[in-house]
Design a protein around this motif. Structure first.
Motif, PDB file in Angstrom:
ATOM      1  N   ASP A 138     -11.811  65.945  41.440  1.00 58.18           N
ATOM      2  CA  ASP A 138     -12.629  66.108  40.245  1.00 58.18           C
ATOM      3  C   ASP A 138     -11.813  66.518  39.016  1.00 58.18           C
ATOM      4  N   SER A 139     -10.498  66.385  39.083  1.00 54.86           N
ATOM      5  CA  SER A 139      -9.653  66.702  37.928  1.00 54.86           C
ATOM      6  C   SER A 139      -9.673  65.532  36.942  1.00 54.86           C
ATOM      7  N   SER A 140      -9.003  65.708  35.825  1.00 52.89           N
ATOM      8  CA  SER A 140      -8.993  64.662  34.797  1.00 52.89           C
ATOM      9  C   SER A 140      -8.315  63.384  35.270  1.00 52.89           C
ATOM     10  N   ALA A 141      -7.438  63.477  36.263  1.00 55.18           N
ATOM     11  CA  ALA A 141      -6.742  62.295  36.770  1.00 55.18           C
ATOM     12  C   ALA A 141      -7.365  61.772  38.064  1.00 55.18           C
ATOM     13  N   GLY A 142      -8.487  62.354  38.455  1.00 58.52           N
ATOM     14  CA  GLY A 142      -9.088  62.010  39.741  1.00 58.52           C
ATOM     15  C   GLY A 142     -10.047  60.845  39.700  1.00 58.52           C
ATOM     16  N   GLY A 143     -10.628  60.564  40.861  1.00 54.06           N
ATOM     17  CA  GLY A 143     -11.502  59.412  41.020  1.00 54.06           C
ATOM     18  C   GLY A 143     -12.983  59.715  40.936  1.00 54.06           C
ATOM     19  N   TRP A 144     -13.374  60.864  40.401  1.00 51.16           N
ATOM     20  CA  TRP A 144     -14.794  61.153  40.226  1.00 51.16           C
ATOM     21  C   TRP A 144     -15.420  60.120  39.304  1.00 51.16           C
ATOM     22  N   VAL A 145     -16.733  59.912  39.420  1.00 51.02           N
ATOM     23  CA  VAL A 145     -17.399  58.870  38.637  1.00 51.02           C
ATOM     24  C   VAL A 145     -18.168  59.434  37.453  1.00 51.02           C
ATOM     25  N   ALA A 146     -19.007  60.452  37.688  1.00 48.58           N
ATOM     26  CA  ALA A 146     -19.870  60.951  36.619  1.00 48.58           C
ATOM     27  C   ALA A 146     -20.085  62.455  36.706  1.00 48.58           C
ATOM     28  N   LYS A 147     -20.285  63.059  35.555  1.00 54.46           N
ATOM     29  CA  LYS A 147     -20.727  64.454  35.467  1.00 54.46           C
ATOM     30  C   LYS A 147     -22.198  64.394  35.093  1.00 54.46           C
ATOM     31  N   VAL A 148     -22.989  65.249  35.735  1.00 52.51           N
ATOM     32  CA  VAL A 148     -24.435  65.158  35.580  1.00 52.51           C
ATOM     33  C   VAL A 148     -25.071  66.522  35.378  1.00 52.51           C
ATOM     34  N   GLU A 149     -26.253  66.504  34.752  1.00 54.97           N
ATOM     35  CA  GLU A 149     -27.118  67.680  34.688  1.00 54.97           C
ATOM     36  C   GLU A 149     -28.101  67.546  35.839  1.00 54.97           C
ATOM     37  N   VAL A 150     -28.390  68.664  36.483  1.00 54.34           N
ATOM     38  CA  VAL A 150     -29.216  68.625  37.684  1.00 54.34           C
ATOM     39  C   VAL A 150     -30.519  69.395  37.461  1.00 54.34           C
ATOM     40  N   PRO A 151     -31.666  68.691  37.502  1.00 52.23           N
ATOM     41  CA  PRO A 151     -32.950  69.383  37.418  1.00 52.23           C
ATOM     42  C   PRO A 151     -33.321  69.970  38.789  1.00 52.23           C
ATOM     43  N   GLU A 152     -34.432  70.662  38.859  1.00 50.17           N
ATOM     44  CA  GLU A 152     -34.877  71.276  40.118  1.00 50.17           C
ATOM     45  C   GLU A 152     -35.018  70.245  41.235  1.00 50.17           C
ATOM     46  N   ALA A 153     -35.524  69.054  40.915  1.00 44.56           N
ATOM     47  CA  ALA A 153     -35.665  67.998  41.932  1.00 44.56           C
ATOM     48  C   ALA A 153     -34.297  67.593  42.483  1.00 44.56           C
ATOM     49  N   GLY A 154     -33.294  67.596  41.648  1.00 49.74           N
ATOM     50  CA  GLY A 154     -31.939  67.267  42.081  1.00 49.74           C
ATOM     51  C   GLY A 154     -31.366  68.310  43.023  1.00 49.74           C
ATOM     52  N   VAL A 155     -31.685  69.582  42.786  1.00 54.14           N
ATOM     53  CA  VAL A 155     -31.229  70.658  43.672  1.00 54.14           C
ATOM     54  C   VAL A 155     -31.863  70.471  45.051  1.00 54.14           C
ATOM     55  N   LYS A 156     -33.133  70.086  45.081  1.00 57.80           N
ATOM     56  CA  LYS A 156     -33.808  69.831  46.366  1.00 57.80           C
ATOM     57  C   LYS A 156     -33.181  68.635  47.080  1.00 57.80           C
ATOM     58  N   ASP A 157     -32.847  67.592  46.321  1.00 55.95           N
ATOM     59  CA  ASP A 157     -32.158  66.438  46.912  1.00 55.95           C
ATOM     60  C   ASP A 157     -30.818  66.879  47.510  1.00 55.95           C
ATOM     61  N   PHE A 158     -30.109  67.722  46.768  1.00 53.92           N
ATOM     62  CA  PHE A 158     -28.796  68.212  47.196  1.00 53.92           C
ATOM     63  C   PHE A 158     -28.886  68.947  48.529  1.00 53.92           C
TER      64      PHE A 158
END
Length: 171
Positions: free
Chosen positions: A136-156
Protein backbone atom coordinates in the motif's frame (compact mmCIF):
# COMPACT_ATOMS: atom_id res chain seq x y z
CA UNK A 1 29.84 -11.57 17.69
CA UNK A 2 29.84 -14.12 20.53
CA UNK A 3 32.27 -12.04 22.59
CA UNK A 4 30.00 -8.98 22.27
CA UNK A 5 27.01 -11.00 23.51
CA UNK A 6 29.06 -12.32 26.47
CA UNK A 7 30.18 -8.83 27.46
CA UNK A 8 26.64 -7.46 27.33
CA UNK A 9 25.08 -10.35 29.28
CA UNK A 10 26.03 -9.04 32.79
CA UNK A 11 24.70 -5.55 31.97
CA UNK A 12 21.46 -6.99 30.62
CA UNK A 13 21.00 -9.09 33.78
CA UNK A 14 21.40 -6.01 36.01
CA UNK A 15 18.98 -4.04 33.83
CA UNK A 16 16.34 -6.76 34.01
CA UNK A 17 16.79 -7.15 37.76
CA UNK A 18 16.43 -3.40 38.35
CA UNK A 19 13.35 -3.14 36.11
CA UNK A 20 11.64 -5.94 38.08
CA UNK A 21 12.11 -4.22 41.44
CA UNK A 22 9.40 -2.00 42.87
CA UNK A 23 11.67 1.03 42.63
CA UNK A 24 12.06 2.55 39.15
CA UNK A 25 15.54 2.42 37.71
CA UNK A 26 16.99 5.93 37.88
CA UNK A 27 19.76 5.13 35.40
CA UNK A 28 17.29 3.87 32.80
CA UNK A 29 13.91 5.62 33.08
CA UNK A 30 12.81 4.11 29.77
CA UNK A 31 13.00 0.51 31.05
CA UNK A 32 9.38 0.42 32.19
CA UNK A 33 8.02 1.70 28.89
CA UNK A 34 7.32 -0.79 26.13
CA UNK A 35 7.41 0.08 22.47
CA UNK A 36 5.80 -1.85 19.67
CA UNK A 37 6.59 -1.81 16.00
CA UNK A 38 3.53 -3.84 15.05
CA UNK A 39 1.08 -2.52 12.53
CA UNK A 40 -2.08 -2.76 14.63
CA UNK A 41 -3.59 0.39 13.14
CA UNK A 42 -4.82 -1.43 10.03
CA UNK A 43 -6.59 -4.75 9.52
CA UNK A 44 -6.35 -6.56 6.17
CA UNK A 45 -8.99 -9.00 4.94
CA UNK A 46 -9.64 -10.84 1.67
CA UNK A 47 -12.63 -11.61 -0.55
CA UNK A 48 -13.43 -14.82 -2.43
CA UNK A 49 -12.85 -12.79 -5.62
CA UNK A 50 -9.18 -12.35 -4.57
CA UNK A 51 -9.26 -8.68 -3.61
CA UNK A 52 -7.91 -7.36 -0.31
CA UNK A 53 -9.08 -4.48 1.87
CA UNK A 54 -7.00 -2.82 4.56
CA UNK A 55 -9.35 -0.95 6.91
CA UNK A 56 -8.03 1.91 9.04
CA UNK A 57 -8.32 1.78 12.83
CA UNK A 58 -11.14 4.34 12.82
CA UNK A 59 -13.15 2.26 10.27
CA UNK A 60 -13.60 5.31 8.03
CA UNK A 61 -11.08 4.70 5.23
CA UNK A 62 -9.53 1.72 3.51
CA UNK A 63 -7.22 0.67 0.69
CA UNK A 64 -8.31 -1.90 -1.90
CA UNK A 65 -6.21 -4.07 -4.22
CA UNK A 66 -5.89 -7.51 -5.75
CA UNK A 67 -4.26 -10.29 -3.75
CA UNK A 68 -0.83 -11.71 -4.36
CA UNK A 69 -2.51 -15.00 -5.28
CA UNK A 70 -4.53 -13.23 -8.03
CA UNK A 71 -1.49 -11.37 -9.34
CA UNK A 72 0.46 -14.62 -9.61
CA UNK A 73 -2.48 -16.37 -11.33
CA UNK A 74 -2.84 -13.52 -13.86
CA UNK A 75 0.82 -13.48 -14.83
CA UNK A 76 2.47 -10.35 -16.22
CA UNK A 77 -0.03 -7.49 -16.01
CA UNK A 78 0.01 -5.28 -19.11
CA UNK A 79 -2.98 -2.98 -18.45
CA UNK A 80 -4.97 -1.80 -15.44
CA UNK A 81 -8.31 0.00 -15.79
CA UNK A 82 -8.76 2.14 -12.69
CA UNK A 83 -12.08 3.34 -11.25
CA UNK A 84 -13.22 6.92 -11.75
CA UNK A 85 -13.07 9.31 -8.81
CA UNK A 86 -15.42 9.75 -7.05
CA UNK A 87 -17.34 6.51 -7.46
CA UNK A 88 -19.80 4.98 -5.03
CA UNK A 89 -20.04 1.19 -5.22
CA UNK A 90 -21.69 -1.66 -3.38
CA UNK A 91 -19.89 -4.83 -2.39
CA UNK A 92 -19.59 -7.02 -5.48
CA UNK A 93 -19.58 -4.17 -8.01
CA UNK A 94 -16.77 -3.92 -10.56
CA UNK A 95 -14.43 -0.99 -9.99
CA UNK A 96 -11.93 -1.71 -12.74
CA UNK A 97 -10.11 -4.42 -14.64
CA UNK A 98 -6.71 -6.04 -14.91
CA UNK A 99 -5.38 -7.45 -18.18
CA UNK A 100 -2.38 -9.71 -18.40
CA UNK A 101 -0.62 -11.75 -21.05
CA UNK A 102 -2.75 -14.72 -19.91
CA UNK A 103 -6.21 -13.24 -19.29
CA UNK A 104 -8.34 -10.34 -18.12
CA UNK A 105 -10.25 -10.01 -14.88
CA UNK A 106 -12.55 -7.48 -13.25
CA UNK A 107 -11.54 -5.85 -9.99
CA UNK A 108 -14.51 -6.40 -7.68
CA UNK A 109 -15.12 -4.14 -4.70
CA UNK A 110 -15.17 -6.35 -1.62
CA UNK A 111 -17.05 -3.74 0.44
CA UNK A 112 -19.56 -0.95 -0.01
CA UNK A 113 -17.49 2.22 -0.33
CA UNK A 114 -16.77 5.47 -2.14
CA UNK A 115 -13.58 5.58 -4.23
CA UNK A 116 -11.67 8.76 -3.32
CA UNK A 117 -8.27 8.13 -4.94
CA UNK A 118 -6.62 5.70 -7.34
CA UNK A 119 -3.08 4.48 -7.83
CA UNK A 120 -2.26 6.27 -11.09
CA UNK A 121 1.17 4.60 -11.11
CA UNK A 122 -0.64 1.47 -12.37
CA UNK A 123 -1.63 3.29 -15.58
CA UNK A 124 2.01 4.12 -16.32
CA UNK A 125 3.55 0.92 -14.92
CA UNK A 126 0.91 -1.83 -14.75
CA UNK A 127 3.62 -4.34 -13.81
CA UNK A 128 3.79 -2.68 -10.39
CA UNK A 129 0.80 -4.80 -9.49
CA UNK A 130 2.95 -7.93 -9.99
CA UNK A 131 5.87 -6.55 -7.98
CA UNK A 132 3.81 -5.68 -4.90
CA UNK A 133 0.11 -6.43 -5.25
CA UNK A 134 -0.49 -6.05 -1.51
CA UNK A 135 1.88 -3.12 -1.06
CA UNK A 136 0.00 0.00 0.00
CA UNK A 137 2.99 2.34 -0.37
CA UNK A 138 3.31 4.91 -3.15
CA UNK A 139 5.24 2.41 -5.30
CA UNK A 140 2.92 -0.50 -4.56
CA UNK A 141 0.18 -2.30 -6.43
CA UNK A 142 -2.84 -1.07 -4.47
CA UNK A 143 -5.77 0.00 -6.67
CA UNK A 144 -7.95 2.48 -4.77
CA UNK A 145 -8.32 4.41 -1.54
CA UNK A 146 -11.89 4.53 -0.31
CA UNK A 147 -14.21 6.02 2.29
CA UNK A 148 -16.10 3.35 4.18
CA UNK A 149 -19.70 3.85 5.37
CA UNK A 150 -21.30 1.68 8.08
CA UNK A 151 -22.51 -0.82 5.45
CA UNK A 152 -18.92 -1.19 4.26
CA UNK A 153 -17.72 -1.98 7.78
CA UNK A 154 -20.34 -4.75 7.97
CA UNK A 155 -19.18 -6.08 4.59
CA UNK A 156 -15.60 -6.01 5.89
CA UNK A 157 -16.51 -8.12 8.92
CA UNK A 158 -17.68 -10.89 6.58
CA UNK A 159 -14.37 -11.14 4.71
CA UNK A 160 -11.59 -13.67 5.34
CA UNK A 161 -8.53 -13.00 7.46
CA UNK A 162 -5.09 -13.88 6.04
CA UNK A 163 -5.03 -17.41 7.45
CA UNK A 164 -8.52 -18.28 6.21
CA UNK A 165 -7.73 -16.80 2.80
CA UNK A 166 -4.55 -18.87 2.55
CA UNK A 167 -6.57 -22.02 3.29
CA UNK A 168 -9.16 -20.91 0.70
CA UNK A 169 -6.53 -20.54 -2.03
CA UNK A 170 -4.94 -23.89 -1.22
CA UNK A 171 -8.20 -25.78 -1.85
Amino acid sequence: MTSIARSLRPAASRLLASSRSSQPCRACPFAARAFSASRAAHVKKYSKDHEWVELSADNKTAIVGISEYAANALGDVVYVELPTVPLEVAAGDSIGAVESVKSASDIISPITCKVTAVNSLLEEKPGSINNGPEDDSSAGGWVAKVEVPEAGVKDFEGLMDAETYKEFTEE
